[in-house]
Each structure stands twice: as C-alpha cells, then as structure tokens.
Write an enzyme that holds these catalytic residues in place. Structure first.
Site, PDB file in Angstrom:
ATOM      1  N   THR A  48       0.736  -1.075  -0.044  1.00  0.00           N
ATOM      2  CA  THR A  48      -0.118   0.013   0.079  1.00  0.00           C
ATOM      3  C   THR A  48       0.817   1.287   0.054  1.00  0.00           C
ATOM      4  N   GLY A  50       2.486  -3.148   8.567  1.00  0.00           N
ATOM      5  CA  GLY A  50       2.882  -3.241   9.724  1.00  0.00           C
ATOM      6  C   GLY A  50       4.046  -3.826   9.933  1.00  0.00           C
ATOM      7  N   GLU A  92      -6.042  -6.119   3.771  1.00  0.00           N
ATOM      8  CA  GLU A  92      -6.021  -7.281   2.776  1.00  0.00           C
ATOM      9  C   GLU A  92      -7.334  -7.002   2.071  1.00  0.00           C
TER      10      GLU A  92
HETATM   11  C1  LIG Z   1      -1.594 -18.014   9.906  1.00  0.00           C
HETATM   12  C2  LIG Z   1      -2.578 -17.102  10.330  1.00  0.00           C
HETATM   13  C3  LIG Z   1      -3.139 -15.934   9.752  1.00  0.00           C
HETATM   14  C4  LIG Z   1      -4.030 -15.294  10.318  1.00  0.00           C
HETATM   15  C5  LIG Z   1      -4.480 -13.834   9.665  1.00  0.00           C
HETATM   16  C6  LIG Z   1      -4.762 -12.905  10.688  1.00  0.00           C
HETATM   17  C7  LIG Z   1      -4.713 -11.773  10.764  1.00  0.00           C
HETATM   18  C8  LIG Z   1      -3.911 -11.004   9.502  1.00  0.00           C
HETATM   19  C9  LIG Z   1      -2.746 -10.210  10.322  1.00  0.00           C
HETATM   20  C10 LIG Z   1      -2.140  -9.320   9.554  1.00  0.00           C
HETATM   21  C11 LIG Z   1      -2.664  -8.589   8.420  1.00  0.00           C
HETATM   22  C12 LIG Z   1      -2.099  -7.399   8.683  1.00  0.00           C
HETATM   23  C13 LIG Z   1      -2.282  -6.479   7.849  1.00  0.00           C
HETATM   24  C14 LIG Z   1      -2.861  -6.571   6.478  1.00  0.00           C
HETATM   25  C15 LIG Z   1      -1.621  -6.290   5.314  1.00  0.00           C
HETATM   26  C16 LIG Z   1      -2.275  -5.786   3.996  1.00  0.00           C
HETATM   27  O1  LIG Z   1      -3.422  -5.150   4.115  1.00  0.00           O
HETATM   28  S1  LIG Z   1      -1.494  -5.918   2.587  1.00  0.00           S
HETATM   29  C17 LIG Z   1      -2.337  -5.129   1.500  1.00  0.00           C
HETATM   30  C18 LIG Z   1      -3.498  -5.623   1.166  1.00  0.00           C
HETATM   31  N1  LIG Z   1      -3.944  -5.083  -0.253  1.00  0.00           N
HETATM   32  C19 LIG Z   1      -4.827  -5.366  -0.980  1.00  0.00           C
HETATM   33  O2  LIG Z   1      -5.796  -6.393  -0.551  1.00  0.00           O
HETATM   34  C20 LIG Z   1      -5.440  -4.837  -2.245  1.00  0.00           C
HETATM   35  C21 LIG Z   1      -6.772  -4.852  -2.525  1.00  0.00           C
HETATM   36  N2  LIG Z   1      -6.804  -4.599  -3.992  1.00  0.00           N
HETATM   37  C22 LIG Z   1      -6.581  -5.651  -5.001  1.00  0.00           C
HETATM   38  O3  LIG Z   1      -6.454  -6.894  -4.468  1.00  0.00           O
HETATM   39  C23 LIG Z   1      -6.460  -5.468  -6.422  1.00  0.00           C
HETATM   40  O4  LIG Z   1      -6.446  -4.343  -6.798  1.00  0.00           O
HETATM   41  C24 LIG Z   1      -8.256  -5.775  -6.834  1.00  0.00           C
HETATM   42  C25 LIG Z   1      -9.190  -4.761  -6.265  1.00  0.00           C
HETATM   43  C26 LIG Z   1      -8.646  -7.054  -6.584  1.00  0.00           C
HETATM   44  C27 LIG Z   1      -8.109  -5.363  -8.443  1.00  0.00           C
HETATM   45  O5  LIG Z   1      -7.232  -6.106  -9.109  1.00  0.00           O
HETATM   46  P1  LIG Z   1      -6.698  -5.533 -10.401  1.00  0.00           P
HETATM   47  O6  LIG Z   1      -5.504  -6.238 -11.037  1.00  0.00           O
HETATM   48  O7  LIG Z   1      -6.939  -4.169 -10.817  1.00  0.00           O
HETATM   49  O8  LIG Z   1      -7.880  -6.414 -11.038  1.00  0.00           O
HETATM   50  P2  LIG Z   1      -9.232  -6.143 -12.059  1.00  0.00           P
HETATM   51  O9  LIG Z   1      -9.950  -5.786 -11.148  1.00  0.00           O
HETATM   52  O10 LIG Z   1      -8.711  -5.539 -13.257  1.00  0.00           O
HETATM   53  O11 LIG Z   1      -9.210  -7.876 -12.300  1.00  0.00           O
HETATM   54  C28 LIG Z   1      -8.761  -8.782 -13.197  1.00  0.00           C
HETATM   55  C29 LIG Z   1      -8.711  -9.935 -12.929  1.00  0.00           C
HETATM   56  O12 LIG Z   1      -8.161 -10.640 -11.917  1.00  0.00           O
HETATM   57  C30 LIG Z   1      -8.755 -11.204 -11.072  1.00  0.00           C
HETATM   58  N3  LIG Z   1      -8.117 -11.117  -9.465  1.00  0.00           N
HETATM   59  C31 LIG Z   1      -8.098 -10.032  -8.942  1.00  0.00           C
HETATM   60  N4  LIG Z   1      -7.515 -10.343  -7.756  1.00  0.00           N
HETATM   61  C32 LIG Z   1      -7.201 -11.579  -7.744  1.00  0.00           C
HETATM   62  C33 LIG Z   1      -6.526 -12.711  -6.997  1.00  0.00           C
HETATM   63  N5  LIG Z   1      -5.829 -12.126  -5.835  1.00  0.00           N
HETATM   64  N6  LIG Z   1      -6.587 -13.983  -7.407  1.00  0.00           N
HETATM   65  C34 LIG Z   1      -7.153 -14.229  -8.591  1.00  0.00           C
HETATM   66  N7  LIG Z   1      -7.768 -13.414  -9.384  1.00  0.00           N
HETATM   67  C35 LIG Z   1      -7.568 -12.125  -9.128  1.00  0.00           C
HETATM   68  C36 LIG Z   1     -10.197 -10.458 -10.840  1.00  0.00           C
HETATM   69  O13 LIG Z   1     -11.250 -11.007 -10.450  1.00  0.00           O
HETATM   70  C37 LIG Z   1     -10.442 -10.235 -12.532  1.00  0.00           C
HETATM   71  O14 LIG Z   1     -10.910 -11.421 -13.149  1.00  0.00           O
HETATM   72  P3  LIG Z   1     -11.857 -11.515 -14.416  1.00  0.00           P
HETATM   73  O15 LIG Z   1     -11.684 -12.913 -14.888  1.00  0.00           O
HETATM   74  O16 LIG Z   1     -11.248 -10.695 -15.309  1.00  0.00           O
HETATM   75  O17 LIG Z   1     -13.131 -10.796 -13.905  1.00  0.00           O
HETATM   76  C1  FAD Z   2      -4.489  -1.827  10.440  1.00  0.00           C
HETATM   77  C2  FAD Z   2      -3.939  -1.860   8.928  1.00  0.00           C
HETATM   78  C3  FAD Z   2      -2.793  -2.598   8.530  1.00  0.00           C
HETATM   79  C4  FAD Z   2      -2.336  -2.546   7.347  1.00  0.00           C
HETATM   80  N1  FAD Z   2      -1.140  -3.463   6.907  1.00  0.00           N
HETATM   81  C5  FAD Z   2      -0.688  -3.380   5.841  1.00  0.00           C
HETATM   82  C6  FAD Z   2       0.423  -4.114   5.228  1.00  0.00           C
HETATM   83  O1  FAD Z   2       1.074  -4.827   5.983  1.00  0.00           O
HETATM   84  N2  FAD Z   2       0.765  -3.885   4.210  1.00  0.00           N
HETATM   85  C7  FAD Z   2       0.214  -3.121   3.201  1.00  0.00           C
HETATM   86  O2  FAD Z   2       0.525  -3.079   1.968  1.00  0.00           O
HETATM   87  N3  FAD Z   2      -0.942  -2.652   3.480  1.00  0.00           N
HETATM   88  C8  FAD Z   2      -1.388  -2.478   4.778  1.00  0.00           C
HETATM   89  N4  FAD Z   2      -2.535  -1.962   5.161  1.00  0.00           N
HETATM   90  C9  FAD Z   2      -3.133  -1.127   4.088  1.00  0.00           C
HETATM   91  C10 FAD Z   2      -4.236  -1.793   3.437  1.00  0.00           C
HETATM   92  O3  FAD Z   2      -4.222  -2.913   2.867  1.00  0.00           O
HETATM   93  C11 FAD Z   2      -5.405  -0.829   2.739  1.00  0.00           C
HETATM   94  O4  FAD Z   2      -5.828   0.473   3.628  1.00  0.00           O
HETATM   95  C12 FAD Z   2      -6.432  -1.545   2.060  1.00  0.00           C
HETATM   96  O5  FAD Z   2      -6.143  -2.079   1.041  1.00  0.00           O
HETATM   97  C13 FAD Z   2      -7.515  -0.397   1.520  1.00  0.00           C
HETATM   98  O6  FAD Z   2      -6.943   0.498   0.647  1.00  0.00           O
HETATM   99  P1  FAD Z   2      -7.012   2.076   1.093  1.00  0.00           P
HETATM  100  O7  FAD Z   2      -6.546   2.574   2.238  1.00  0.00           O
HETATM  101  O8  FAD Z   2      -6.458   2.722  -0.234  1.00  0.00           O
HETATM  102  O9  FAD Z   2      -8.478   2.263   0.688  1.00  0.00           O
HETATM  103  P2  FAD Z   2      -9.484   3.091  -0.412  1.00  0.00           P
HETATM  104  O10 FAD Z   2      -9.389   2.270  -1.675  1.00  0.00           O
HETATM  105  O11 FAD Z   2      -9.036   4.656  -0.388  1.00  0.00           O
HETATM  106  O12 FAD Z   2     -10.863   3.052   0.342  1.00  0.00           O
HETATM  107  C14 FAD Z   2     -11.734   4.185   0.823  1.00  0.00           C
HETATM  108  C15 FAD Z   2     -12.976   3.990   0.202  1.00  0.00           C
HETATM  109  O13 FAD Z   2     -13.142   4.138  -1.229  1.00  0.00           O
HETATM  110  C16 FAD Z   2     -13.877   2.854  -1.785  1.00  0.00           C
HETATM  111  N5  FAD Z   2     -13.559   2.319  -2.951  1.00  0.00           N
HETATM  112  C17 FAD Z   2     -12.126   2.293  -3.321  1.00  0.00           C
HETATM  113  N6  FAD Z   2     -12.263   1.654  -4.589  1.00  0.00           N
HETATM  114  C18 FAD Z   2     -13.393   1.407  -4.956  1.00  0.00           C
HETATM  115  C19 FAD Z   2     -13.897   0.638  -6.006  1.00  0.00           C
HETATM  116  N7  FAD Z   2     -13.182   0.480  -6.901  1.00  0.00           N
HETATM  117  N8  FAD Z   2     -15.389   0.427  -6.062  1.00  0.00           N
HETATM  118  C20 FAD Z   2     -16.038   0.993  -5.036  1.00  0.00           C
HETATM  119  N9  FAD Z   2     -15.624   1.525  -4.124  1.00  0.00           N
HETATM  120  C21 FAD Z   2     -14.502   1.692  -3.838  1.00  0.00           C
HETATM  121  C22 FAD Z   2     -13.870   1.852  -0.731  1.00  0.00           C
HETATM  122  O14 FAD Z   2     -14.913   0.964  -0.596  1.00  0.00           O
HETATM  123  C23 FAD Z   2     -13.845   2.782   0.684  1.00  0.00           C
HETATM  124  O15 FAD Z   2     -15.132   2.931   1.234  1.00  0.00           O
HETATM  125  C24 FAD Z   2      -3.078  -1.817   6.268  1.00  0.00           C
HETATM  126  C25 FAD Z   2      -4.144  -1.118   6.758  1.00  0.00           C
HETATM  127  C26 FAD Z   2      -4.526  -0.944   8.098  1.00  0.00           C
HETATM  128  C27 FAD Z   2      -5.805  -0.022   8.478  1.00  0.00           C
END
Ligand SMILES: CCCCC/C=C\C/C=C\C/C=C\CCC(=O)SCCNC(=O)CCNC(=O)[C@H](O)C(C)(C)COP(=O)(O)OP(=O)(O)OC[C@H]1O[C@@H](n2cnc3c(N)ncnc32)[C@H](O)[C@@H]1OP(=O)(O)O
Ligand code: FAD
Length: 661
Positions: free
Chosen positions: A139, A178, A421
């Site tokens: 992110t 994190g 996530e």
């Molecule tokens: C061991 C115990 C574990 C316990 C766990 C407990 C707690 C967790 C602990 C810690 C976690 C702490 C912190 C969190 C860390 C983070 O947050 S990391 C950052 C996370 N960020 C995100 O999740 C970002 C979200 N965004 C996306 O995933 C993508 O951008 C999107 C919204 C999915 C869009 O992707 P994009 O490439 O633009 O795809 P598009 O919309 O164009 O779609 C293309 C096709 O690809 C398919 N697709 C998208 N994602 C996936 C995927 N992951 N796998 C497979 N396929 C995917 C999508 O469906 C489309 O398919 P079509 O067939 O074309 O429709």
């Molecule tokens: C506690 C915590 C831990 C984290 N840890 C990590 C980490 O370890 N590593 C890491 O990389 N990231 C981490 N993140 C980041 C996290 O993965 C992002 O915050 C998350 O993916 C959401 O993205 P954003 O903050 O840009 O939200 P945004 O995308 O800006 O979302 C804001 C609003 O816009 C809306 N929105 C955005 N896009 C769309 C769309 N296409 N259609 C409709 N509505 C939309 C959402 O629904 C939401 O209401 C962490 C975040 C938190 C809070």
C-alpha cells in the site's frame, strides 16, 4: 464461583466438552491445545503488566519483547507444527496483534510462494533465524485498493545487474505496512517493473531497508512509524520512501515472472500469482472473524448471566439481564453467528490448502473460485463480526465501555480487518464479478461448478418457465433444509437482478465501467446473498457430522436461529423473491422467539465450549468464575491515576485557579 453461573452450567442439556472437541476437530487436538496453552499460562515470563495502563511506546516494546520470547520458547519446546504455533500465539497474544506478525503472515508466505529454489535457499534460512525480519510493503499513501496504479518503480539496470527502486512522488510513499516503521530490516516491496524501457506491471522485490547488525536505515531509505491509530498500538505501521535504492537482480522474486541478465522479461503463467499472499490471508481471516465474535460473545453472555438489573416482576429480585428477551435477541443470534463462522473458517482454510496445492502443481483452474470465495467471505464475516463485537460491548452497558471488559480492545484490533487485505466493498465487488461471469456462463448453458453451481439450476428453471403463483416455493420456517433452499433461491434471484441491472445500464449507452458503477449497490447485495447462502449451507452440512444427539440438538437450534435471523434481517429480499408471504412475517418473529427461549438455558455452556482461558480473554466481565465486581474494583485501583492520592495536576492547575478566583 458466582452462583448464577454455576446454575447455568448445571442446567445445560449437553456435554460442553464434547462440543469443544468438535470445534477443535477432535479430542486429541483439544488435549494438545490445552497442553500448549498451559505452557504459556504457567510461564512467569508471560505474566506482564496490563497493557491498558501502558503508553503506546511501552506497548510496542512489550509486544516486541513478547514476540522474541515466543520465538525462543517455541524453539525450546519444539513447537513447529503450524496449528500448534497458532495455539501458542493465541494464548500469548490474547486479543493484541503480534509485533512481528507481518514477518510470519505475509513476509514468509510470500517468500515461500514467489521465490525460485535458489532464492529460497538464500532467504528462507535468514528469515527463519530472524537475521532478516520482514514486512509486506504494498500500500502507498495514494493507493491501497487500486494496486495496478501503485507508483513505486523498480527499473532494471543491465550495466550493474541491479534494480533501482524509487518513490517518485509523495503519494507513492509506502504507507501502512505493519512492522515497517521500526521492527523490520527487510521489506517485500511491490513495485512497477521497468526493463528495456517498458513497464510490466507490479512485481515483488526484496528490499533491505535497515543494516543487519546496527538496524540503522540504509542509504536512500526514509523509514518510520505513521503515528497512533484507532487500535493496533503494538504495531509500528510504517512509511517507506525509496530514493534510488539499488538491489541485485536476484532480489526480484522470480518463481513465475523473470528478468534475464540482458533485461528480457519473461511473463508469468498468471499475473494474479503476485497476489497470492493476499488470498492466503483473506482465507484465514474468515476464521479470525469467528474467533473475535466468539470471544466477544463469551464475555457478554457470561456477564449477562451475572449481571442483575431492573425489575421483571414487581417485588421479585432483580433478574439476570440475559432473561430479558431483548438481551437474548442481541446476543444469541451473534452466538449462532460465531458457530457458523467457525465452521466456515475451517472450510475456507481447507479449500485454500486444496486449491493452492493444485496451483503448485500447475493447475490454476480453481484460482478464480478461490479468489471470489475468499474475498466475499472475508468481507461478509469481518463486517458482521465487527458490528457484532460492538453489539456485545453495548449489551454490557457502562462496564462494556471500560477496557477492563476487553471489548473495546477486541473491537479496535479486529475492525481493521474490514479494510486491510482488501477493503470490504471492493472485495464484495470482486466476488460479484465472478458471480456475474458464472451467471452468464450458466445462462448460456455451460455448467458452472463449486459454490456457484446453484446458478445451473436457475438456468434450467428458465428453460421450463413456471408461473410464480403456481410455484410452492414459500419457505417452511420450521425446517432448516427449507431455509437453506430459500437462501439459495434468494442468492440466485439477486445475482439475476444484478445481471439485469447491469444489462439495463449498458443499454443506456454507458461504458462497461460506468454501467458497473451504476449498479454496484445491486452487485454488492448479490455477493452478500451468495456469501450468506454459503454460510447457511456449510453450517447445516456440519450438523450431519455431529453424532452426539444432545450436542446435535444444541447446534441444530443455533443453525436454525442463524438462518432464521438472516431471514428476519432481510425480509425484503425473501418477500421480493416470492419465498416469504406477508402473513409469514409474524411467524418469523414467533419462531425466532421460540428459538431464543430454547437456546437461553444453554447459552453459558455454548460459550464455555469455545474454551477460552481467562488469560486469553483478559476480561473482568467475561471471567469463568463470574466474580466480576471484586475484580473490577481491584483492576481500577491499578490505574496509573491512582498511584498517588492527589494528582500532580491539582497542585499545578487547580490549586492556583482556586487561589485566583
Ligand atoms: C496464519 C494465520 C493468519 C491469520 C491472519 C490474521 C490476521 C491478519 C494479520 C495481519 C494482516 C495485517 C495487515 C494486512 C496487510 C495488508 O493489508 S497487505 C495489502 C492488501 N491490499 C489489498 O488487498 C489490495 C486490494 N486490491 C486488490 O486486491 C486488487 O487491486 C483488486 C481490487 C482485486 C483489483 O485488482 P486488478 O489487478 O486491478 O484486477 P481487476 O479488477 O482488473 O481484475 C482482473 C482479474 O483478476 C482477478 N483477480 C483480482 N485479484 C485476484 C486474485 N488475488 N487472485 C485471482 N484473481 C484475481 C479479477 O477477479 C479479475 O478477473 P476477471 O476474470 O477478469 O473478472
Ligand atoms: C491496520 C492496518 C494494517 C495494514 N497493514 C498493511 C500491510 O502490512 N501492508 C500493506 O501493504 N498495507 C497494509 N494496510 C493497508 C490496507 O491494505 C489498505 O488500507 C486497504 O487495502 C484499503 O485501501 P485504501 O486504504 O487505499 O482504501 P481506499 O481504496 O481509498 O478506500 C476508501 C473508500 O473507497 C471505496 N473504494 C475504493 N475503490 C473502490 C472501487 N473500485 N469501487 C467501489 N468503492 C471503492 C472503498 O470501498 C472505501 O469506502 C493496512 C491497513 C490497516 C488499516
């Protein structure tokens, strides 16, 4: 033991221990879990000060200390099985996040899924010996959801065989990861790969950010903590700005995509493989939702049997607050939800392991189903659990607001699962994409499989049209299998409705993307109904595995309550789908009330079966012995404000004020 709690336990109609075995997956697993928990409970190194009374910096330090202790102790005890590690950490961490958690849940899994064998040989030993402590930096300040738009660049320089990493703008600064601020010395950085003048999209790179040994930030690396948040005080969520940071070519994770020494780019079999770790965590988060809501229910239900308030019948003693129907209506559906999510969490974990097993053998066919299911269930369960924890807190009245209840802590540390996530709405829209694709295929007569296979039936029904009035689809509210069927039809109707809404928008000459946006409320609603169906279906299937009749009966009532409560909350959908009639609405409420009365006598046993030790709940209200009031008084006296009889501020501000006025 509080006498009310004792009576509740004595009156239970089933053997709590047997239910605990079912939740754990067998008696041997319960035995081993308890054995591991005792290792932590009996260990003086884990008897620490209540975190509620510490500053953020102290909490971070205590959490790092605990992380280091856990690693050392588990090695000492030979605990290496992933389930056993999980048991150990759950009891040691309670409801607090783990300081170096990202190393375990994202850094290591990404190495394992995206490294070549040679890279694995280099990085895995370093990571497993904690010479390398890592995080997952995806992110950026400007983009979290839309990761294709991330701005960080990794440009290949064939002259030096290095990638040059840059954060070209303020919005490109990595933000949130994190453990990034202070703890980690390496990060897996997601960056746009440039080679031979072309951009090839997002790829993962291992970037050293602090010197091993001194832990000082490396040249070109600007790194730090992003400051206090709603919760997650133990975690140094960080920022990272990269200024011409050079890393060797071998630091790009090259299991699938590759850059050759001459700069040639070799495409991966699927560009979504880079997203694998997110799919892993989303799958696991479903079980975490169950954990969070079951903890909150344990606290609120135990407290509701100990707490006596107001008057039910004039002149009689104050009743236990759980005897108020409204209190049961707040808590018992959440208890049913906790059980439902527990079984769905187990299913999601198994499904993840099965499908990733196939992926490792080169079969990517089920990846779209895994992505859609994990995204939807992650969103559905975290939304419901988050809202549910807050209901539990408020159901404890004023004392729920105190940190001594543990409920505020559970809430603030759980609710970010709705965002991280993959933000929940965005995840629901990903699931909708898959549902609509499947709908189109099923409508064209192609068979779809997995959890969407009900869409095949819908297309068959369309081939043999029936008058709505001729159908006897009205749900039998007393019959669980009839309710499962109703959820299935509701889901297929809402998928169909969303598809039609999209078609209508497309006919208005909008672009595909605009049309999608204009019906996204319908799309999220369809995903929500699909996930709800999956959960009801899986909960009911689980019942078939339960042999003990008393436990079966208790679980059956919970499954029935879960399904019926969902109908109550979504009556509009069921009416619209012709599954419910207006006269049946009163029966829904009546049946719900009957189920509440049926479950009420078992509610303490049902939360006891989760088997949370007091040390894990860390809640004065949720204590197993129910001795709430004495312990609340004792807890308050430990507050730092009570360390002196007269606070310093009195001499500094109040006394001078009094003397002036
Ligand atoms: C061991 C115990 C574990 C316990 C766990 C407990 C707690 C967790 C602990 C810690 C976690 C702490 C912190 C969190 C860390 C983070 O947050 S990391 C950052 C996370 N960020 C995100 O999740 C970002 C979200 N965004 C996306 O995933 C993508 O951008 C999107 C919204 C999915 C869009 O992707 P994009 O490439 O633009 O795809 P598009 O919309 O164009 O779609 C293309 C096709 O690809 C398919 N697709 C998208 N994602 C996936 C995927 N992951 N796998 C497979 N396929 C995917 C999508 O469906 C489309 O398919 P079509 O067939 O074309 O429709
Ligand atoms: C506690 C915590 C831990 C984290 N840890 C990590 C980490 O370890 N590593 C890491 O990389 N990231 C981490 N993140 C980041 C996290 O993965 C992002 O915050 C998350 O993916 C959401 O993205 P954003 O903050 O840009 O939200 P945004 O995308 O800006 O979302 C804001 C609003 O816009 C809306 N929105 C955005 N896009 C769309 C769309 N296409 N259609 C409709 N509505 C939309 C959402 O629904 C939401 O209401 C962490 C975040 C938190 C809070």
């Amino acid at each position: 033991m509080n006498p009310d709690l004792r009576k509740e336990r004595e009156a239970a109609t089933f053997n709590t221990e047997l239910l605990t075995h079912i939740l754990d997956g067998g008696s041997e697993r319960t035995r081993r879990r308890r054995e591991i928990e005792s290792l932590v409970i009996g260990d003086p190194d884990f008897c620490h000060e209540d975190a509620n009374f510490l500053s953020r910096s102290e909490r971070y330090e205590a959490a790092v200390k605990k992380s280091a202790l856990m690693i050392m102790k588990m090695r000492e005890y030979g605990i290496s099985d992933p389930d056993e590690i999980y048991y150990y950490k759950c009891i040691a961490n309670g409801s607090h996040p783990e300081a170096i958690g990202l190393h375990f849940v994202m850094f290591l899994p990404t190495l394992k899924s995206l490294c070549t064998p040679a890279q694995m040989d280099k990085w895995l030993p370093l990571a497993l010996s904690f010479q390398v402590i890592g995080t997952y930096a995806q992110t950026e300040m400007g983009h979290g959801t839309h990761i294709r738009a991330l701005e960080t660049t990794a440009t290949f320089d064939p002259a030096t065989q290095e990638f040059v990493l840059n954060s070209p703008t303020v919005s490109s600064i990595k933000w949130w990861p994190g453990g990034l601020g202070k703890t980690s010395n390496h990060a897996i950085v997601l960056a746009q790969l440039y080679t031979q003048g072309q951009c090839h999209g997002l790829h993962a790179f291992i970037v050293p950010i602090r010197a091993m040994g001194t832990h000082e930030p490396l040249p070109g690396v600007v790194v730090g903590d992003i400051g206090p948040k709603f919760g997650f005080d133990e975690i140094d969520n960080g920022f990272l700005k990269l200024e011409n940071v050079r890393i060797p070519r071998e630091n790009m994770l090259m299991k699938y995509a590759k850059v050759e020494p001459d700069g040639r780019y070799i495409k991966p079999p699927s560009d979504k493989l880079t997203y694998g770790t997110m799919v892993f965590i989303r799958s696991m988060v479903v079980g975490e939702s169950a954990k969070a809501i079951s903890k909150a229910c344990t606290i609120a239900i135990r407290y509701s049997t100990v707490r006596r308030q107001s008057e039910l019948r004039p002149g009689e003693p104050e009743p236990q607050i759980l005897d108020y129907q409204t209190q049961q209506f707040k808590l018992l559906p959440l208890l049913a939800t906790a059980y439902a999510f527990h079984f769905v969490g187990q299913y999601m974990r198994q499904t993840y392991l099965r499908i990733t097993g196939d992926i490792n053998l080169g079969d990517f066919s089920e990846l779209p189903e895994l992505h859609a299911l994990s995204a939807g269930l992650k969103a559905f369960t975290t939304w419901v659990a988050s809202a549910g924890i807050e209901v539990c807190r408020m159901s404890c009245g004023g004392h729920g607001y105190s940190h001594c209840s543990s409920l505020p802590g559970i809430y603030v540390n759980f609710t970010p699962t709705c965002t991280y996530e993959g933000e929940n709405t965005v995840m629901m829209l990903q699931t909708a994409r898959y549902l609509l694709k499947s709908y189109t295929q099923a409508s064209a007569g192609q068979k779809v499989s997995g959890m969407v296979s009900y869409l095949n039936e819908m297309s068959q029904q369309r081939l043999q049209p029936q008058q709505v009035s001729a159908r006897s689809t009205s749900v039998n509210l007393k019959d669980l299998s009839s309710l499962v069927e109703a959820y299935k039809i509701r889901a297929s109707k809402l998928v169909e409705l969303a598809a039609k809404s999209l078609q209508t928008e497309l006919q208005l000459m909008k672009t595909k993307e605009d049309a999608w946006n204009h019906c996204s409320i319908d799309l999220v609603r369809a995903s929500d109904a699909h996930c709800h169906f999956v959960i009801v279906k899986l909960f009911c299937s689980k019942l078939a595995e339960v042999e003990d009749t008393a436990v079966h009966s208790a679980l059956y009532s919970l499954a029935h309550l879960y399904a019926l409560h969902g109908v109550y909350q979504n009556t509009g959908d069921f009416l619209q789908a012709g599954l419910l009639t207006v006269p049946q609405l009163t029966q829904v409420t009546q049946q719900l009330k009957e189920l509440l009365s049926q479950i009420r006598p078992n509610s303490v046993a049902l939360v006891d079966a989760f088997d949370y030790r007091d040390e894990m709940l860390n809640s004065v209200l949720g204590r197993y012995d129910g001795n709430v009031y004495d312990n609340m008084f004792e807890w308050a006296r430990k507050s730092p404000l009570n360390q002196t009889e007269v606070h310093n501020s009195f001499y500094k501000y109040l006394k001078p004020l009094q003397s002036k006025l």
